[in-house]
Enzyme design. Structure first.
Site: not given
Length: 213
Positions: A75, A121
């Protein structure tokens, strides 16, 4: 090998093992990379994140040539595309974590904004997440899909595959990948419920206080 590279290799080995031990990756799934002044460190192909010694981590030069360590992840194109389009990125984490991968498979997910602002968050650490179309793992076209976003997103969901998350450094990227996974878990758990997201005003306040991703 510089002290900086030696320390980054050790940190990558430790954080990868932590991700594996806590179930964020299984088998040989997932790959991680981090930038150096003279290249990129990447986890090896066909290796479990739970047992990657520092010396096995692959190093590529700035032109993408394999310099040392084991053969890098297939990848590699995903990682290179993030570094090319987001100069602020110092690390990239690609996982097959359960809940984010589940979210990447759902038909009714908005591909332009997969992760609504459930918590402050996820806004602070992840930002807007887009879903890109499925391509077979390891296909260079995955990098082109990331490049097409022009650096707008620090994180994406690969359709039917999993999340890819960048950060300013390795620790930040790992924390952001974990935050995305936990938010995806909340989204799937709340599916069909009347959940309340943060308002645009809340999101603007967070970005003004903590900065843009």
């Amino acid at each position: 090998m510089t002290d900086q590279e030696r320390e980054l290799r050790a940190q990558m080995s430790t954080l990868c093992a932590s991700l594996f031990a806590r179930g964020f990756s299984v088998g040989t799934a997932g790959n991680v990379s981090a930038k150096l002044p003279d290249g990129i460190l990447m986890t090896p192909t066909n290796s479990t994140l739970g047992a990657i010694g520092p010396d096995r981590i692959a190093k590529l030069d700035l032109d993408g040539n394999h310099v040392s360590g084991d053969k890098p992840t297939k990848e590699v194109f995903l990682h290179q595309a993030f570094y090319e389009t987001r100069p602020q990125a110092g690390a990239v984490v690609h996982l097959h974590s359960t809940w984010a991968t589940a979210l990447s498979c759902l038909e009714d997910v908005d591909p332009e904004d997969c992760i609504p602002p459930l918590t402050p968050y996820v806004v602070m650490r992840v930002g807007t997440v887009k879903r890109v179309p499925y391509v077979i793992p390891g296909d260079p076209k995955s990098g082109n899909l990331i490049r097409s976003l022009n650096g707008e997103c620090a994180a994406v969901l690969l359709a039917n595959h999993g999340p890819v998350v960048s950060g300013k450094d390795l620790f930040s990227a790992v924390c952001a990948a974990e935050e995305l996974e936990e938010t995806a878990k909340l989204l799937v758990a709340l599916k069909g419920q009347q959940a309340t997201c943060l308002t645009p005003e809340h999101v603007a306040e967070i970005k003004q206080t903590f900065g843009q991703i």
